[in-house]
Design an enzyme around this catalytic site. Structure first.
Site, PDB file in Angstrom:
ATOM      1  N   GLN A 234      32.189  -9.880  -2.343  1.00  0.00           N
ATOM      2  CA  GLN A 234      30.835 -10.162  -1.851  1.00  0.00           C
ATOM      3  C   GLN A 234      30.810 -11.384  -0.926  1.00  0.00           C
ATOM      4  OE1 GLN A 234      27.950 -10.430  -4.981  1.00  0.00           O
ATOM      5  NE2 GLN A 234      26.292 -11.066  -3.643  1.00  0.00           N
TER       6      GLN A 234
ATOM      7  N   ASP B  63      17.950  -2.599  -5.932  1.00  0.00           N
ATOM      8  CA  ASP B  63      18.153  -3.755  -6.791  1.00  0.00           C
ATOM      9  C   ASP B  63      17.356  -4.931  -6.242  1.00  0.00           C
ATOM     10  OD1 ASP B  63      19.282  -4.914  -9.081  1.00  0.00           O
ATOM     11  OD2 ASP B  63      20.844  -5.876  -7.908  1.00  0.00           O
TER      12      ASP B  63
ATOM     13  N   GLU C   6      20.467  -7.342 -16.351  1.00  0.00           N
ATOM     14  CA  GLU C   6      19.240  -6.900 -15.695  1.00  0.00           C
ATOM     15  C   GLU C   6      18.492  -5.888 -16.566  1.00  0.00           C
ATOM     16  OE1 GLU C   6      19.390  -5.817 -11.594  1.00  0.00           O
ATOM     17  OE2 GLU C   6      21.323  -6.800 -11.234  1.00  0.00           O
TER      18      GLU C   6
ATOM     19  N   GLU D  28      27.368 -18.062 -13.029  1.00  0.00           N
ATOM     20  CA  GLU D  28      26.552 -19.220 -13.401  1.00  0.00           C
ATOM     21  C   GLU D  28      27.194 -20.009 -14.544  1.00  0.00           C
ATOM     22  OE1 GLU D  28      22.150 -18.001 -13.503  1.00  0.00           O
ATOM     23  OE2 GLU D  28      23.269 -16.114 -13.486  1.00  0.00           O
TER      24      GLU D  28
ATOM     25  N   ARG E  68      32.552 -10.780  -6.999  1.00  0.00           N
ATOM     26  CA  ARG E  68      32.066 -11.973  -6.292  1.00  0.00           C
ATOM     27  C   ARG E  68      32.938 -12.338  -5.087  1.00  0.00           C
ATOM     28  NH1 ARG E  68      26.902 -12.391  -8.162  1.00  0.00           N
ATOM     29  NH2 ARG E  68      26.837 -12.533 -10.432  1.00  0.00           N
TER      30      ARG E  68
ATOM     31  N   LYS F  91      29.193  -4.247  -4.771  1.00  0.00           N
ATOM     32  CA  LYS F  91      28.237  -3.751  -5.771  1.00  0.00           C
ATOM     33  C   LYS F  91      28.355  -2.254  -6.008  1.00  0.00           C
ATOM     34  CE  LYS F  91      25.590  -7.440  -6.602  1.00  0.00           C
ATOM     35  NZ  LYS F  91      25.303  -7.958  -7.940  1.00  0.00           N
TER      36      LYS F  91
ATOM     37  N   THR G  18      19.331 -10.305 -11.771  1.00  0.00           N
ATOM     38  CA  THR G  18      19.869 -10.999 -12.942  1.00  0.00           C
ATOM     39  C   THR G  18      18.811 -11.874 -13.593  1.00  0.00           C
ATOM     40  OG1 THR G  18      22.004 -11.017 -11.847  1.00  0.00           O
ATOM     41  CG2 THR G  18      21.751 -12.443 -13.757  1.00  0.00           C
TER      42      THR G  18
ATOM     43  N   ARG H 129      23.902 -23.917  -1.543  1.00  0.00           N
ATOM     44  CA  ARG H 129      22.933 -24.766  -0.833  1.00  0.00           C
ATOM     45  C   ARG H 129      22.327 -25.745  -1.834  1.00  0.00           C
ATOM     46  NH1 ARG H 129      21.837 -19.563   0.253  1.00  0.00           N
ATOM     47  NH2 ARG H 129      20.055 -19.627  -1.181  1.00  0.00           N
TER      48      ARG H 129
ATOM     49  N   HIS I  84      18.225 -17.451 -11.992  1.00  0.00           N
ATOM     50  CA  HIS I  84      19.493 -16.979 -11.439  1.00  0.00           C
ATOM     51  C   HIS I  84      19.564 -17.284  -9.946  1.00  0.00           C
ATOM     52  CE1 HIS I  84      22.916 -14.387 -10.529  1.00  0.00           C
ATOM     53  NE2 HIS I  84      22.181 -13.806  -9.594  1.00  0.00           N
TER      54      HIS I  84
ATOM     55  N   THR J   1      27.363   0.710 -11.355  1.00  0.00           N
ATOM     56  CA  THR J   1      26.219   0.115 -12.053  1.00  0.00           C
ATOM     57  C   THR J   1      26.083   0.845 -13.379  1.00  0.00           C
ATOM     58  OG1 THR J   1      25.064  -0.447  -9.999  1.00  0.00           O
ATOM     59  CG2 THR J   1      23.731  -0.313 -11.998  1.00  0.00           C
TER      60      THR J   1
ATOM     61  N   GLU K 216      26.049  -8.653 -14.401  1.00  0.00           N
ATOM     62  CA  GLU K 216      24.702  -9.140 -14.136  1.00  0.00           C
ATOM     63  C   GLU K 216      23.750  -8.535 -15.159  1.00  0.00           C
ATOM     64  OE1 GLU K 216      24.708 -10.404  -9.472  1.00  0.00           O
ATOM     65  OE2 GLU K 216      23.784  -8.490  -9.981  1.00  0.00           O
TER      66      GLU K 216
ATOM     67  N   TYR L 292      29.053 -10.259   2.624  1.00  0.00           N
ATOM     68  CA  TYR L 292      27.591 -10.193   2.478  1.00  0.00           C
ATOM     69  C   TYR L 292      26.810 -10.693   3.677  1.00  0.00           C
ATOM     70  CZ  TYR L 292      26.597 -15.182   1.580  1.00  0.00           C
ATOM     71  OH  TYR L 292      26.403 -16.526   1.685  1.00  0.00           O
TER      72      TYR L 292
ATOM     73  N   ASP M 245      24.555  -4.601 -13.214  1.00  0.00           N
ATOM     74  CA  ASP M 245      24.973  -4.368 -11.831  1.00  0.00           C
ATOM     75  C   ASP M 245      26.239  -5.187 -11.579  1.00  0.00           C
ATOM     76  OD1 ASP M 245      24.578  -3.035  -9.429  1.00  0.00           O
ATOM     77  OD2 ASP M 245      23.574  -4.740  -8.513  1.00  0.00           O
TER      78      ASP M 245
ATOM     79  N   TYR N 230      15.774  -9.091  -6.908  1.00  0.00           N
ATOM     80  CA  TYR N 230      16.349 -10.427  -7.107  1.00  0.00           C
ATOM     81  C   TYR N 230      15.256 -11.343  -7.648  1.00  0.00           C
ATOM     82  CZ  TYR N 230      19.594 -14.251  -5.675  1.00  0.00           C
ATOM     83  OH  TYR N 230      20.476 -15.308  -5.636  1.00  0.00           O
TER      84      TYR N 230
END
Length: 443
Positions: free
Chosen positions: A255, A142, A216, A390, A252, A268, A376, A158, A149, A272, A214, A259, A248, A144
């Protein structure tokens, strides 16, 4: 003289008579079908009740049995062994010229009225069959590459520095779990895992509370190469069998705890979901688009990831959408509600060719049936987000449903559906078929 890898890669971009918008099929309803007119001819695997799996193609609301056509001598003899298999792996080990011959032969059978009597016995209504995973999937990776996204998610953690420094230099990816990939319609069983809310001292093992989707695309690999070899970017499309929709699913809250430092794992690997039909690279030729120019100041990729023709025609003009229907909405006969709409060519910072080339750039061997997720695919504007994370700003702003319900994350009973259509002026739009799943309680 044999064609070079570059020449063969360019062949997957050919626009020919099978893309003529005026082309018509004798199959009832095919010309009006939103996803599967004769210009599409996607490939997949189906079975009738109690029968073996067979290779077929969608045409309108029917499936044409390609194995049967080959057995009846209606397709080139060279294709018969591969079409007699129960997955698409053998077919996509054949070269792109042979695969194009299948498309041309099938197009002729479905557009020439004189062939109707010969082909009709090999048609069956889609609603009467079961669809299966199209490939025996060896590996799943997978990526990114949806920059909007990545930016939206990055801002949640951040705000001043949403993208890490490597993002614009290298397509970011991680290995997924191939064993838990399922075809559209498979139940989405709420996963369990370790969860540690910010205000808790210790994690607990519990059902996921922040289940997300997600949006995709899935890129299927054609052909094989040896360990240690690389794939030149000019030939990368020769290694792309086609595209499917891919969801996918993401836990959350699991994760968030697991993660660091290595990334997603159990958040994950529980499931899928993919759409069952492979929209071939040949069918997508008219919908190849220019990759959006990189913003001023962004780095130019290293030479092995940069090809002028790929930048000119390496993106995909595909419109994507997501709908949700809660259990209450379905019980009340209410239509599914659209959550978002985006476009693949505007969402992807890296092209499919760049993804494939990067994956093999260290000498990793890619094989027929390997699956690569794009990550995503959110757009830049409100209403184009590819996940509830989001849309709800991390659970702070619930989405309102027409039933009066609210959603920050998915609830048991929700049915989530991804849809896609490839569109370009002057050509017949083609669709992907749905990629759907209903959320079931944790076991």
């Amino acid at each position: 003289m044999a064609a070079s890898r570059t020449d063969r890669g360019r062949r997957s971009r050919v626009i020919d008579h099978t893309h003529d918008a005026a082309a018509s099929s004798w199959v009832e309803g095919a010309d009006e079908h939103g996803d599967f007119p004769v210009h599409n001819l996607p490939l997949g695997v189906f079975s009738r009740e109690g029968g073996a799996r067979r290779i077929g193609s969608a045409i309108g609301d029917y499936i044409v049995d390609l194995a049967g056509l080959a057995e009846a001598g209606l397709l080139p003899d060279a294709l018969r062994p591969a079409l007699g298999e129960q997955t698409l792996n053998a077919l996509f080990r054949l070269d792109v010229v042979t695969r194009r011959a299948l498309r041309h032969a099938l197009f002729a059978l479905l557009t020439h009225p004189a062939r109707q009597d010969a082909v009709a016995p090999w048609l069956c209504p889609t609603q009467s069959v079961e669809l299966h995973l199209p490939f025996a999937i060896g590996d799943y990776t997978d990526f990114y590459v949806g920059i909007h996204h990545a930016t939206n998610i990055g801002k949640l953690f951040r705000p001043d520095n949403p993208l890490l420094p490597n993002y614009k230099h290298v397509p970011i990816g991680y290995h997924g779990r191939a064993s838990s990939i399922r075809v559209s319609g498979a139940p989405v069983i709420r996963p369990k895992g370790q969860i540690k809310p910010p205000d808790a001292d210790q994690p607990t093992y519990a059902p996921c509370r922040r289940l997300d989707y997600e949006l995709e695309l899935g890129i299927w690999i054609a052909g094989d190469h040896d360990l240690g070899q690389t794939i030149p970017i000019a030939a990368a499309w020769d290694r792309i069998a086609g595209i499917s929709l891919l969801n996918d699913w993401s836990a959350r809250d699991i994760q968030a705890w697991e993660y660091q430092p290595l990334g997603p794992f159990l958040s994950k690997s529980f499931l899928t979901t993919i759409s069952p039909w492979v929209i071939t690279a040949e069918a997508l030729a008219p919908f190849r688009a220019a990759q959006p120019a990189r913003p001023e100041g962004d780095p130019v990729p290293l030479p092995h990831l940069w090809d002028a023709q790929d930048q000119a025609r390496g993106a995909l003009s595909i419109e994507l959408s997501v709908t949700l229907a809660s259990a209450a909405m379905r019980a009340g006969g209410m239509a599914a509600q659209e959550l978002s709409r985006s476009a693949a060519d505007q969402a992807m910072y890296w092209t499919p060719a760049q993804i494939v080339t990067h994956h093999a750039s260290n000498g990793c061997d890619l094989h027929t049936g390997d699956l690569l997720g794009t990550g995503t695919l959110s757009g830049p504007a409100p209403g184009s987000e590819g996940s509830l994370m989001e849309i709800s700003q991390g659970g702070k702003q619930p989405a309102m449903l027409t039933s009066g319900e609210q959603r920050c994350f998915l609830e048991d009973g929700d049915e989530l559906t991804l849809c896609a259509r490839a569109m370009r002026g002057g050509y017949r739009a083609i669709g992907f078929g749905p990629c759907s799943g209903v959320i079931h309680p944790a076991r």
